[in-house]
Design a protein around this motif. Structure first.
Motif, PDB file in Angstrom:
ATOM      1  N   ASP A   1      -8.579   1.902  -2.012  1.00 38.07           N
ATOM      2  CA  ASP A   1      -7.964   1.731  -0.697  1.00 38.07           C
ATOM      3  C   ASP A   1      -8.355   2.859   0.249  1.00 38.07           C
ATOM      4  O   ASP A   1      -8.685   2.635   1.417  1.00 38.07           O
ATOM      5  CB  ASP A   1      -6.436   1.704  -0.817  1.00 38.07           C
ATOM      6  CG  ASP A   1      -5.901   0.382  -1.338  1.00 38.07           C
ATOM      7  OD1 ASP A   1      -6.680  -0.596  -1.397  1.00 38.07           O
ATOM      8  OD2 ASP A   1      -4.709   0.323  -1.688  1.00 38.07           O
TER       9      ASP A   1
ATOM     10  N   LYS B   1      -6.679   1.443  -7.636  1.00 39.81           N
ATOM     11  CA  LYS B   1      -6.443   0.772  -6.361  1.00 39.81           C
ATOM     12  C   LYS B   1      -6.288   1.758  -5.218  1.00 39.81           C
ATOM     13  O   LYS B   1      -6.825   1.552  -4.123  1.00 39.81           O
ATOM     14  CB  LYS B   1      -5.200  -0.109  -6.487  1.00 39.81           C
ATOM     15  CG  LYS B   1      -4.879  -0.937  -5.252  1.00 39.81           C
ATOM     16  CD  LYS B   1      -5.921  -1.993  -4.972  1.00 39.81           C
ATOM     17  CE  LYS B   1      -5.455  -2.933  -3.858  1.00 39.81           C
ATOM     18  NZ  LYS B   1      -6.547  -3.794  -3.368  1.00 39.81           N
TER      19      LYS B   1
ATOM     20  N   GLU C   1       0.820  -1.213   0.000  1.00 43.79           N
ATOM     21  CA  GLU C   1       0.000   0.000   0.000  1.00 43.79           C
ATOM     22  C   GLU C   1       0.849   1.257   0.000  1.00 43.79           C
ATOM     23  O   GLU C   1       0.570   2.206  -0.751  1.00 43.79           O
ATOM     24  CB  GLU C   1      -0.935   0.001   1.212  1.00 43.79           C
ATOM     25  CG  GLU C   1      -1.867   1.211   1.246  1.00 43.79           C
ATOM     26  CD  GLU C   1      -2.837   1.184   2.397  1.00 43.79           C
ATOM     27  OE1 GLU C   1      -3.633   2.133   2.528  1.00 43.79           O
ATOM     28  OE2 GLU C   1      -2.796   0.215   3.191  1.00 43.79           O
TER      29      GLU C   1
ATOM     30  N   SER D   1      -8.673  -4.456   2.706  1.00 46.26           N
ATOM     31  CA  SER D   1      -9.141  -3.966   1.411  1.00 46.26           C
ATOM     32  C   SER D   1     -10.570  -4.389   1.098  1.00 46.26           C
ATOM     33  O   SER D   1     -11.084  -4.078   0.031  1.00 46.26           O
ATOM     34  CB  SER D   1      -8.216  -4.490   0.303  1.00 46.26           C
ATOM     35  OG  SER D   1      -8.273  -5.905   0.270  1.00 46.26           O
TER      36      SER D   1
END
Length: 287
Positions: free
Chosen positions: A225, A221, A110, A246
């Motif tokens: 997130d 993403k 991340e 997630s």
């Protein structure tokens, strides 16, 4: 704001412009602002679209050929939205963009995805991006219609609409690279029919082959997130930890999202009657 800019400002489905606050994405762990302009700081009940500014490089030559990539995040989780993203840049800048080192977002931690996203934001002179965030409510509503509107169809239509909106801004897209949803051959034929004259490549794992698709995967993403990190349940009475990763059970920290549903299920369980127990009877749902 003029009509053109209003059209491409972040909007809800009812056409009302969305005013994103500056602190729409705050890292609770670090106590610092991580600015993701595609994230709404409100419960996600309606789908919406966000467009970044056009690359400043196009101001010099608006008709310059551009290359565009498409990818998504959030297909199949039990919590959160599906997010479809496109990234595009002038063809003359693609080699420079490729050297920034974008890779498939699924292969990154991340913190590394966030670093790549900041890299995209710091090169707005050469690259632009858009996302369409599909809310869980809209996905479920479409799936439960009498004439089922399945995930593949929703994915295709979302991608097509994002491309159309970029073209409507006057961007001269000449090449499109897409990480496929469904059979690549039929998907390519469908897109080629809608966008004649544009070279279209539809492949499996395109997010690991083409840097412009990798960049799109990072935008999708990171947006997803951050939405999950600041997730707010509509149900006010629902008390739950926000440590659910997630939104995928396989990726969630132990005892988080899966345990949430297990706990809710246990709350609803009722003790069986003495007759059921004496006769060894069970509910049909237990088999």
């Amino acid at each position: 704001m003029d009509a053109f800019n209003l059209l491409f400002a972040p909007q809800s489905d009812d056409g009302i412009e969305i005013d994103y606050p500056d602190d729409s994405s705050v890292s609770e762990d670090e106590g610092v602002v991580f600015d993701v302009p595609s994230v709404q700081a409100v419960p996600l009940t309606s789908s919406y679209t966000y467009h970044s500014p056009l690359p400043s490089a196009l101001a010099v030559n608006r008709g310059e050929p551009c290359i565009l990539g498409v990818d998504e995040a959030g297909r199949g989780p039990v919590l959160g939205p599906m997010v479809y993203s496109i990234c595009y840049c002038p063809h003359s800048k693609y080699e420079q963009v490729s050297k920034l080192g974008f890779v498939d977002s699924k292969t990154l931690k991340e913190s590394h995805r966030e670093s790549h996203f900041r890299l995209i934001q710091s090169h707005q002179e050469n690259i632009a991006w858009s996302v369409r965030v599909l809310s869980p409510q809209d996905i479920s509503w479409n799936m439960l219609k009498m004439n089922k509107y399945n995930l593949n169809a929703q994915a295709h239509d979302t991608t097509i609409e994002l491309i159309r909106q970029v073209l409507a801004q006057g961007v001269n897209v000449t090449e499109i690279y897409i990480d496929t949803v469904g059979p690549p051959e039929s998907y390519k034929a469908k897109l080629s029919n809608i966008f004649p004259g544009i070279d279209i490549i539809v492949e499996k794992k395109a997010d690991s082959k083409y840097p412009i698709v990798s960049a799109a995967s990072i935008c999708a993403k990171v947006t997803r997130d951050q939405i999950l990190k600041h997730w707010t349940f509509v149900e006010k009475e629902l008390k739950s930890s926000k440590i659910f990763g997630s939104g995928y059970p396989s990726e969630a920290p132990q005892g988080s999202i899966t345990r949430l549903f297990e706990q809710e299920e246990k709350k609803q369980e009722k003790p069986q009657s003495r007759l059921f127990m004496d006769m060894g009877l069970k509910c049909v749902s237990d088999f």
